[in-house]
Design a protein around this motif. Sequence first.
Motif, PDB file in Angstrom:
ATOM      1  N   ILE A  85      33.090  52.534  -1.994  1.00  0.00           N
ATOM      2  CA  ILE A  85      32.191  51.957  -0.942  1.00  0.00           C
ATOM      3  C   ILE A  85      31.265  50.641  -1.576  1.00  0.00           C
ATOM      4  N   THR A  86      30.641  51.091  -2.625  1.00  0.00           N
ATOM      5  CA  THR A  86      29.883  49.784  -3.243  1.00  0.00           C
ATOM      6  C   THR A  86      30.296  49.791  -4.871  1.00  0.00           C
ATOM      7  N   GLY A  87      29.750  48.730  -5.604  1.00  0.00           N
ATOM      8  CA  GLY A  87      30.139  48.716  -6.811  1.00  0.00           C
ATOM      9  C   GLY A  87      31.365  47.644  -7.049  1.00  0.00           C
ATOM     10  N   ASN A  88      31.480  47.287  -8.336  1.00  0.00           N
ATOM     11  CA  ASN A  88      32.404  46.316  -8.713  1.00  0.00           C
ATOM     12  C   ASN A  88      33.686  46.784  -9.502  1.00  0.00           C
ATOM     13  N   PHE A  89      34.704  46.017  -8.993  1.00  0.00           N
ATOM     14  CA  PHE A  89      35.975  46.430  -9.582  1.00  0.00           C
ATOM     15  C   PHE A  89      35.908  46.543 -11.293  1.00  0.00           C
ATOM     16  N   GLU A  90      36.101  47.926 -11.827  1.00  0.00           N
ATOM     17  CA  GLU A  90      36.027  48.039 -12.941  1.00  0.00           C
ATOM     18  C   GLU A  90      37.174  47.496 -13.713  1.00  0.00           C
ATOM     19  N   ASN A  91      38.427  47.407 -13.245  1.00  0.00           N
ATOM     20  CA  ASN A  91      39.778  46.875 -14.021  1.00  0.00           C
ATOM     21  C   ASN A  91      40.561  46.380 -12.989  1.00  0.00           C
ATOM     22  N   VAL A  92      41.788  45.905 -13.499  1.00  0.00           N
ATOM     23  CA  VAL A  92      42.601  45.143 -12.626  1.00  0.00           C
ATOM     24  C   VAL A  92      43.310  46.027 -11.750  1.00  0.00           C
ATOM     25  N   GLU A  93      43.791  47.254 -12.443  1.00  0.00           N
ATOM     26  CA  GLU A  93      44.754  48.175 -11.524  1.00  0.00           C
ATOM     27  C   GLU A  93      43.704  48.823 -10.403  1.00  0.00           C
ATOM     28  N   GLN A  94      42.490  48.871 -10.472  1.00  0.00           N
ATOM     29  CA  GLN A  94      41.828  49.344  -9.375  1.00  0.00           C
ATOM     30  C   GLN A  94      41.703  48.252  -8.190  1.00  0.00           C
ATOM     31  N   ALA A  95      41.678  47.121  -8.565  1.00  0.00           N
ATOM     32  CA  ALA A  95      41.898  45.990  -7.588  1.00  0.00           C
ATOM     33  C   ALA A  95      43.153  46.074  -6.907  1.00  0.00           C
ATOM     34  N   ARG A  96      44.274  46.373  -7.850  1.00  0.00           N
ATOM     35  CA  ARG A  96      45.558  46.462  -7.179  1.00  0.00           C
ATOM     36  C   ARG A  96      45.739  47.427  -6.180  1.00  0.00           C
ATOM     37  N   PHE A 161      46.058  39.626 -23.883  1.00  0.00           N
ATOM     38  CA  PHE A 161      45.893  38.625 -24.714  1.00  0.00           C
ATOM     39  C   PHE A 161      44.267  38.346 -25.332  1.00  0.00           C
ATOM     40  N   ILE A 162      43.542  38.245 -24.137  1.00  0.00           N
ATOM     41  CA  ILE A 162      42.140  38.034 -24.360  1.00  0.00           C
ATOM     42  C   ILE A 162      41.314  39.065 -25.413  1.00  0.00           C
ATOM     43  N   GLY A 163      42.005  40.079 -25.443  1.00  0.00           N
ATOM     44  CA  GLY A 163      41.634  41.211 -26.518  1.00  0.00           C
ATOM     45  C   GLY A 163      41.704  40.810 -27.844  1.00  0.00           C
ATOM     46  N   LYS A 164      43.172  40.288 -27.771  1.00  0.00           N
ATOM     47  CA  LYS A 164      43.746  39.984 -29.384  1.00  0.00           C
ATOM     48  C   LYS A 164      43.267  38.820 -29.792  1.00  0.00           C
ATOM     49  N   TYR A 165      42.887  37.730 -28.721  1.00  0.00           N
ATOM     50  CA  TYR A 165      42.350  36.487 -28.965  1.00  0.00           C
ATOM     51  C   TYR A 165      40.823  36.592 -29.658  1.00  0.00           C
ATOM     52  N   SER A 166      40.194  37.559 -29.079  1.00  0.00           N
ATOM     53  CA  SER A 166      38.891  37.971 -29.422  1.00  0.00           C
ATOM     54  C   SER A 166      38.703  38.438 -30.624  1.00  0.00           C
ATOM     55  N   LYS A 191      42.634  31.816 -20.987  1.00  0.00           N
ATOM     56  CA  LYS A 191      43.016  33.089 -20.210  1.00  0.00           C
ATOM     57  C   LYS A 191      42.119  33.713 -19.249  1.00  0.00           C
ATOM     58  N   MET A 192      40.656  33.598 -19.431  1.00  0.00           N
ATOM     59  CA  MET A 192      39.582  33.781 -18.764  1.00  0.00           C
ATOM     60  C   MET A 192      39.787  33.588 -17.349  1.00  0.00           C
ATOM     61  N   LYS A 193      40.165  32.060 -17.135  1.00  0.00           N
ATOM     62  CA  LYS A 193      40.281  31.451 -15.941  1.00  0.00           C
ATOM     63  C   LYS A 193      41.588  32.252 -14.864  1.00  0.00           C
ATOM     64  N   ILE A 198      35.805  41.028 -14.833  1.00  0.00           N
ATOM     65  CA  ILE A 198      35.359  42.269 -15.289  1.00  0.00           C
ATOM     66  C   ILE A 198      34.290  42.358 -16.066  1.00  0.00           C
ATOM     67  N   GLU A 199      33.365  43.315 -15.851  1.00  0.00           N
ATOM     68  CA  GLU A 199      31.861  43.275 -16.827  1.00  0.00           C
ATOM     69  C   GLU A 199      32.274  43.296 -18.140  1.00  0.00           C
ATOM     70  N   ASN A 200      33.068  44.290 -18.543  1.00  0.00           N
ATOM     71  CA  ASN A 200      33.262  44.148 -20.208  1.00  0.00           C
ATOM     72  C   ASN A 200      34.030  43.121 -20.740  1.00  0.00           C
ATOM     73  N   THR A 201      34.829  42.538 -20.142  1.00  0.00           N
ATOM     74  CA  THR A 201      35.689  41.193 -20.517  1.00  0.00           C
ATOM     75  C   THR A 201      34.507  39.986 -20.832  1.00  0.00           C
ATOM     76  N   ILE A 202      33.717  40.043 -19.424  1.00  0.00           N
ATOM     77  CA  ILE A 202      32.965  38.788 -19.411  1.00  0.00           C
ATOM     78  C   ILE A 202      31.890  38.967 -20.449  1.00  0.00           C
ATOM     79  N   ARG A 203      31.365  40.144 -20.567  1.00  0.00           N
ATOM     80  CA  ARG A 203      30.244  40.088 -21.549  1.00  0.00           C
ATOM     81  C   ARG A 203      30.607  39.928 -22.938  1.00  0.00           C
ATOM     82  N   GLU A 204      31.779  40.331 -23.460  1.00  0.00           N
ATOM     83  CA  GLU A 204      32.511  40.010 -24.709  1.00  0.00           C
ATOM     84  C   GLU A 204      32.597  38.595 -24.870  1.00  0.00           C
TER      85      GLU A 204
END
Length: 237
Positions: A85-96, A161-166, A191-193, A198-204
């Motif tokens: 009901i509230t809150g953000n998507f935690e991952n892409v699969e959840q959005a799917r 890929f973002i994880g790899k590049y990071s 790749k971020m575009k 996602i919170e964790n991805t944006i933070r790093e």
Amino acid sequence: MELALENNVSNELVNSKEQNSFLESTLGKVINVGLDTGIRALLPDLIEDQVIDIKDEILQNGFGAGIKKAISSAIDLGKSAIGMITGNFENVEQARTVIKSGGLIDTISDLLDQGINKISKSGKISNSVASVVKNGKNVILDAINDNIENNFDNQIKSLEFIGKYSSNWKEYYKEQDFAGMEREYAKIKTKMKEVLPIENTIREARQIENLHTLIKNKGGDFNLSSEEIELANSLIA
């Protein structure tokens, strides 16, 4: 030199409004391409301009205007359906899962009917072409659905890929190789575009961005004080 990326920042980096906006924009483009692909599959003998004309007529007769609202409604209904009901998507699969549960394809089907019926009655396309498009509606829906699925799959790959590049960026940081850091940072930004915020991805990504910018502004000097690193991390918001 160890890279101090960990911190206890609790500020919210993304919100549901930002995430919903990304989905509305991204899926809107994906649906548009799917509509084009489906029409071409149904009417392979038409020339480019004719395909564009038919697609534009459908878009201008209710389909285009209804898509943004359809995606927004699918997000709301989908979140409710899975108990989010509230809150953000935690991952892409959840959005799917939310998009699937929100009945987006069913709404698109209704919008297609409306658009096809309007242009058929207006005489802007022949009855035979209108009939082919109407009877072959499932071909268009399948193309749109495939595009949506592919987009989510591609987002997941982009996150990998973002994880790899990071990780690469951090290694180059330890080696004090700024040229290598620049290459990986450019890849991260690209790749971020492509991915849902996602919170964790944006933070790093923000942590890397702040430290990267700090070193760049110092002319590639890696001799950072603990205060400078702390400041770079504190700018995450």
